[in-house]
Design a protein around this motif. Sequence first.
Motif, mmCIF file in Angstrom:
data_model
loop_
_atom_site.group_PDB
_atom_site.id
_atom_site.type_symbol
_atom_site.label_atom_id
_atom_site.label_comp_id
_atom_site.label_asym_id
_atom_site.label_seq_id
_atom_site.Cartn_x
_atom_site.Cartn_y
_atom_site.Cartn_z
ATOM 1 N N ARG A 141 -10.677 76.358 16.952
ATOM 2 C CA ARG A 141 -11.106 75.008 16.648
ATOM 3 C C ARG A 141 -12.538 74.757 17.098
ATOM 4 O O ARG A 141 -13.315 74.097 16.400
ATOM 5 N N GLU A 142 -12.861 75.313 18.260
ATOM 6 C CA GLU A 142 -14.221 75.115 18.782
ATOM 7 C C GLU A 142 -15.237 75.665 17.786
ATOM 8 O O GLU A 142 -16.269 75.052 17.520
ATOM 9 N N GLU A 145 -15.501 73.468 14.797
ATOM 10 C CA GLU A 145 -16.313 72.287 15.059
ATOM 11 C C GLU A 145 -17.803 72.624 15.013
ATOM 12 O O GLU A 145 -18.619 71.862 14.508
ATOM 13 N N SER A 179 -7.991 74.379 10.907
ATOM 14 C CA SER A 179 -8.404 73.007 11.227
ATOM 15 C C SER A 179 -8.742 72.257 9.955
ATOM 16 O O SER A 179 -9.894 71.924 9.720
ATOM 17 N N LEU A 182 -11.031 69.254 9.873
ATOM 18 C CA LEU A 182 -12.459 69.341 10.177
ATOM 19 C C LEU A 182 -13.303 69.667 8.949
ATOM 20 O O LEU A 182 -14.493 69.375 8.918
#
Lengths: 926, 154
Positions: A141-142, A145, A179, A182
């Motif tokens: 996820r990081e 992002e 994700s 996102l």
Amino acid sequence: MPAVSKGDGMRGLAVFISDIRNCKSKEAEVKRINKELANIRSKFKGDKALDGYSKKKYVCKLLFIFLLGHDIDFGHMEAVNLLSSNKYTEKQIGYLFISVLVNSNSDLIRLINNAIRNDLASRNPTFMNLALHCIANVGSREMAEAFVSDIPRILVAGETMDSVKQSAALCLLRLNRTSPDLVPMGEWTARVVHLLNDQHLGVVTAATSLITTLAQKSPEDFKTSVVLAVARLSRIVTSAAIDLQDYTYYFVAAPWLSVKLLRLLQCYPPPEDAALRSRLTECLETILNKVQEPPKSKKVQHSNAKNAVLFEAIALIIHHDSEPNLLVRACNQLGQFLQHRETNLRYLALESMCLLASSEFSHEAVKTHIETVINALKTERDVSVRQRAVDLLYAMCDRSNSKQIVAEMLSYLETADYSIREEIVLKVAILAEKYAVDYTWYVDTILNLIRIAGDYVSEEVWYRVIQIVINRDDVQGYAAKTVFEALQAPACHENLVKVGGYILGEFGNLIAGDPRSSPLVQFNLLHSKFHLCSVPTRALLLSAYIKFINLFPEVKGTIQDVLRSDSQLRNADVELQQRAVEYLRLSCIASTDILATVLEEMPPFPERESSILAKLKKKKGSSKLPDLDDVRRSVNGSTDHAENTEATETVSAHSFTDKLNLNSTPSSGPSLLVDVFSDVSSPAATDMSEEHFPRFVCKNNGVIYENQLLQIGLKSEYRQNLGRMYVFYGNKTSTQFLSFSSAVTSSDILKTQLTVHAKTVDPMIEGGAQVQQILNIECLSDFSDAPVLSIQFRYGGTLQNIAVKLPVMLNKFFQPTEMTSQDFFQRWKQLGAPRQEVQKIFKAQHQMDSDVAKAKLLGFGVALLDGVDPNPANFVGAGIVHSKTTQVGCLLRLEPNTQAQMYRLTLRTSKDSVSQRLCELLSDQF
Amino acid sequence: MLRFLLLFSRQGKLRLQKWFTPLSDREKKKVIRDMMMLVLPRLPRTCNFLHWKDLKIVYKRYASLYFCAGLEDQDNELLALEVLHRYVELLDKYFGNVCELDIIFNFEKAYFILDEFLMGGEILETSRFAVGVSMEEADTLQETMEEYMSKPAY
């Protein structure tokens, strides 16, 4: 050592690998590894700066050690350093190490992201590809992002090299999977669709994969891709192989792209535009025709690639389910494959035909192959093919062929592989029930099942046969006769004893007229099995015996002797002992009338979906990779368990029904009345009793109130915004209650939110008797208070007043909702306003058992969604609260932390008062 | 989409593991164990497809190595079989008649070659020619780069 001279051999690494391979034992290997780790550690820590080559070599050794299955706790920093190297091979090793070993919460993530960012901006396609690969491989996820806004830009930018476009498309696809919330939709989406027109087939292939995934999320945004996909497909299938040059695979034109285009089209209904539609039909026909042409190569790769396209085309035809002509052609083609010499093709043909069987256009065509399929079941050497044959028989079964299919499956069961027996048993049980015209056939089939594969007959199956027999008068006599005969067999399966005990206990009287099955014969037959059975079965048999005492007064003495024997009255098992004591006592002191009431025939079960079907669904679908077996236990096992432990004061006769796990059985009294014999005296009535209230949050039935005089039991059922509650008032004394009245009162606010209409009750309750009151409930809007049940009666001259808080809570109006993880996250995100979310972190009050928690959440009314939360220990649920005015969607997440003995509960609904109330209710349950 | 790709030997030694969805180490170990238990005992000439949990398993044996892929429900088994074959061809092309030892001693190359044509579990480049080219390019690039870098800087 192989002599590979390509690229750069790392001699030290080769030597090390060689050493490891020469280790004679695990210990020697560990020793060699520890030596190497010490060496690397000292090199990394040493004062001398390492050159790039050595760093690369050591990082690669660490990676090798990790892949052997050993832990690595250093070297990450050195790997990150390699990322910024200008030497391709060093960078490559650095990225490989990071992809395999990176820990998403690592402190290094910032450094890694920086290196990736530099490479993405480098305009060097090889470096850019490495960076994109790393993002896709880690996929955290990081990373999403950090880069999700850059990648679409790279993807659609005019100057981007083709190979980078391909990587960017798949990288974005990968991030969208983990994700989805996102990945931004935007003006780039239109340009991505146009990549379908790209000259470079590699770009088109990658773009098609991406579009397929995105179109599942938001079909509207990508609707235009249909036209382009059909055009592209048409060009491929009609092209001569030469146009596609290196995209031709063993004489098949672009098989990967063709399959992906066909997959993309499966995201949409058939095109409405007539020209487009006929163009697509033409493509599909061409694909079907090509299969008939002589093969261009004898290689299996050629036929695999060609047939891969064919099967995907058939999948599309089935998906559209609108062209009878194509459906029948597909079916005929698959029919040919059923007899093909390639096992793979037979397997796939059986699998695809399962889908065709559910289409009304092709169902009949599929049925014509029944003999071939049955033959496959008998002759295939490979169990996985036989399993597909079972699936197909199940799918093609209907009223016309059900007897034949069930018979074939039963006969196959005798020799079936152990691994698939349970599934076959479930399927036979479902088909027998679904297509039973006369239920004698059904009963015979199930008894056969138990005879042939008793060990694989799960509880759901025999529960179900009992439900059906109880609900159908016409089959009860036959069932009693058949089980009686089946029990004569010298060795019969314990499941048969259970069914036999239950059915004879209920309906033994129907065959008692025949001297060959007189009451005493029936009893002796059952009792001859008793000692061979497990405790639960014995418990069930004891209940059958007490039922016999009621049915056949003439065997009362015999049965009492059995109950009185030491092996029963002093049985080491507490449940058996309790049953023996209670039943014996009951048979001694209760009058015939009371006995008749207590031991009345079971009332019909409410119609509902077969629990077997639910089980089969659970067996098949759901659940991601982790242990499926654990899930299976949950619903039937642990809910019972939870209820039993809570309801210790209720009696053992209860479990006769409990075992069936039928919460909504209308009560027939016994559970409330047997307590006549207990000496438990509870404290006098309080002003308002709400001590049992919290127990009803996750269940609908049980005892809500009890004192020395009166026991109040509840059974309730809810549907959407309506509910009905049966309140049972049991007089525990031997004297009448007079002027009995009960009414429901609500606070003024609550009156506007919830209406409860109570039917009147008889003003007198005889000693030992029980009356029932029905409450009709309607939820108007969400509420947080609870109505109160006020009861008044005269007992021996004094007026008694009792008030009980009625367990009507907001969550009762839940309708569980299943959804995919994608939908879940999308909605979760939509409900992101601060007041829509309520979160509570609290200490566990009970033991933290995951099965119990699961049962509670299901009892709470939400659907549990498997595989949504990345942490399998967490629970995620969804449901809709129905009220007359609105429906409020609700998502919840429960995260247990067993170490801290804490839970975190998060609720998101579209209405803040609902979130609040549900959170209060649920958080008290754990 | 592929969920994972495993290479293991007849003796149950894992030679390569590639995961396309995040899994915990425990889950990975379980998958590896289950795959070996499912695939290794199967007789020759049985079919190459299996069902396992909610996944389709496609496997094929090449000499002493089993190539085993986990697919999602809607994926095309036959084509996955060709994905495996394509990978073998690429390894063959790079190592020249690849054998298990090549993959043991050059495991990093085996990973790189895989990355060249699969990404996120989807096929990245199906043209044999193009993949070969980019591997070659990478090798030459590395040489030229290294030559370039080792030039003394004035």
